[in-house]
Motif scaffolding. Structure first.
Motif, PDB file in Angstrom:
ATOM      1  N   VAL A  57       0.853  -1.189   0.000  1.00 23.78           N
ATOM      2  CA  VAL A  57       0.000   0.000   0.000  1.00 23.78           C
ATOM      3  C   VAL A  57       0.886   1.236   0.000  1.00 23.78           C
ATOM      4  O   VAL A  57       2.004   1.215   0.523  1.00 23.78           O
ATOM      5  N   VAL A  58       0.403   2.304  -0.604  1.00 20.08           N
ATOM      6  CA  VAL A  58       1.066   3.619  -0.546  1.00 20.08           C
ATOM      7  C   VAL A  58       0.193   4.533   0.288  1.00 20.08           C
ATOM      8  O   VAL A  58      -1.012   4.679   0.034  1.00 20.08           O
ATOM      9  N   THR A  59       0.792   5.144   1.307  1.00 21.72           N
ATOM     10  CA  THR A  59       0.076   6.079   2.164  1.00 21.72           C
ATOM     11  C   THR A  59       0.899   7.350   2.329  1.00 21.72           C
ATOM     12  O   THR A  59       2.099   7.368   2.034  1.00 21.72           O
ATOM     13  N   ASN A  60       0.245   8.410   2.814  1.00 22.10           N
ATOM     14  CA  ASN A  60       0.998   9.573   3.276  1.00 22.10           C
ATOM     15  C   ASN A  60       0.988   9.581   4.802  1.00 22.10           C
ATOM     16  O   ASN A  60       0.419   8.688   5.439  1.00 22.10           O
ATOM     17  N   LEU A  66      -3.507   5.799  -0.633  1.00 21.87           N
ATOM     18  CA  LEU A  66      -3.425   6.437  -1.946  1.00 21.87           C
ATOM     19  C   LEU A  66      -3.408   5.434  -3.091  1.00 21.87           C
ATOM     20  O   LEU A  66      -3.855   5.742  -4.197  1.00 21.87           O
ATOM     21  N   ALA A  67      -2.871   4.262  -2.864  1.00 20.92           N
ATOM     22  CA  ALA A  67      -2.824   3.204  -3.873  1.00 20.92           C
ATOM     23  C   ALA A  67      -2.571   1.895  -3.142  1.00 20.92           C
ATOM     24  O   ALA A  67      -1.936   1.881  -2.092  1.00 20.92           O
ATOM     25  N   PRO A 172       8.572  -0.932   5.393  1.00 18.86           N
ATOM     26  CA  PRO A 172       8.233   0.389   4.845  1.00 18.86           C
ATOM     27  C   PRO A 172       9.371   0.960   3.997  1.00 18.86           C
ATOM     28  O   PRO A 172      10.542   0.882   4.362  1.00 18.86           O
ATOM     29  N   LEU A 173       9.021   1.493   2.861  1.00 18.73           N
ATOM     30  CA  LEU A 173       9.966   2.152   1.969  1.00 18.73           C
ATOM     31  C   LEU A 173       9.580   3.627   1.886  1.00 18.73           C
ATOM     32  O   LEU A 173       8.494   3.967   1.400  1.00 18.73           O
ATOM     33  N   GLU A 174      10.448   4.500   2.382  1.00 21.66           N
ATOM     34  CA  GLU A 174      10.148   5.928   2.410  1.00 21.66           C
ATOM     35  C   GLU A 174      10.261   6.536   1.015  1.00 21.66           C
ATOM     36  O   GLU A 174      11.161   6.202   0.240  1.00 21.66           O
ATOM     37  N   GLN A 181       4.844   6.825   1.937  1.00 18.40           N
ATOM     38  CA  GLN A 181       5.472   5.542   2.218  1.00 18.40           C
ATOM     39  C   GLN A 181       4.859   4.466   1.336  1.00 18.40           C
ATOM     40  O   GLN A 181       3.653   4.469   1.097  1.00 18.40           O
ATOM     41  N   LEU A 182       5.699   3.551   0.865  1.00 18.76           N
ATOM     42  CA  LEU A 182       5.222   2.320   0.246  1.00 18.76           C
ATOM     43  C   LEU A 182       5.530   1.213   1.245  1.00 18.76           C
ATOM     44  O   LEU A 182       6.694   0.988   1.581  1.00 18.76           O
TER      45      LEU A 182
END
Length: 210
Positions: A57-60, A66-67, A172-174, A181-182
């Motif tokens: 997942v992608v989040t802020n 977000l995706a 987590p990938l910044e 974050q992904l």
């Protein structure tokens, strides 16, 4: 500049906002900014696609989802997390009663979300979101927000609505350019791997792309 209205988060100190924004206390009384970025760069979306059918997942920092991959949708299906037009993990954790059942370690997850929000991309965005969230989330949210506790971030344990229990390791990938974050979720054991295969409709033993 747009006026986001009066701050309504009880106990929120202007000095905290200034520290996060990197400006003086006086500036926070007059500065406003737009909400944080919610678009995802095409290259990040392509990367997410390469992770299919894994769980990612992608989040802020505010918790906007977000995706996501189809694997993420499978492990959250029926929890209510993705029900909103703009899903938000922080809002879900603090305002949806289903979250307390879905997250086996709800207290730890709540501390994580509060810390991420405090650690958000700018003081003005932080103030804007807490003005929206705090009235709905109540004093427990504000108390956690002002503690600034660095979360433990152990394995994520879920009680899936289907009845299976999942334990997922998070990687987590910044994405510092986007303040996003992904996050990739990996089964912590074979039992979770089999359960994820079942939720996603995959046959056991098939290679899983992560």
């Amino acid at each position: 500049m747009p006026d986001w209205g009066r701050r309504r988060a009880p106990g929120l100190r202007r000095s905290d906002l200034a520290a996060r924004a990197g400006v003086s206390v006086e500036c926070t009384a007059h500065t406003r900014s737009a909400p944080p970025r919610r678009d995802v760069r095409p290259s990040v979306l392509r990367t997410l696609g390469l992770l299919e059918p894994g769980i990612a997942v992608v989040t802020n920092r505010l918790g906007d989802v977000l995706a996501r991959t189809t694997g993420f949708e499978a492990v959250t299906r029926g929890s209510g997390l993705l029900d909103a037009d703009m899903p938000n993990l922080t809002r879900y954790v603090f305002t949806d009663p289903r979250a307390r059942t879905f997250f086996a370690d709800w207290d730890e997850v709540a501390d994580e979300r509060a810390f991420e929000l405090w650690h958000g991309p700018s003081g003005a965005s932080f103030e804007w979101f807490t003005a929206e969230l705090a009235p709905a989330a109540g004093p427990d949210f504000t108390r956690r927000l002002n503690r600034h506790v660095v979360p433990r971030r152990g394995p994520l344990r879920l009680h899936h609505p289907s009845g299976c229990d999942l334990e997922l390791v998070r990687e987590p990938l910044e994405l510092p350019e986007d303040a996003q974050q992904l996050v990739v979720f990996l089964p912590a054991g074979e039992a979770t791997a089999r359960a994820v295969d079942g939720l996603a409709g995959r046959s056991a033993g098939r290679l899983r792309a992560v």
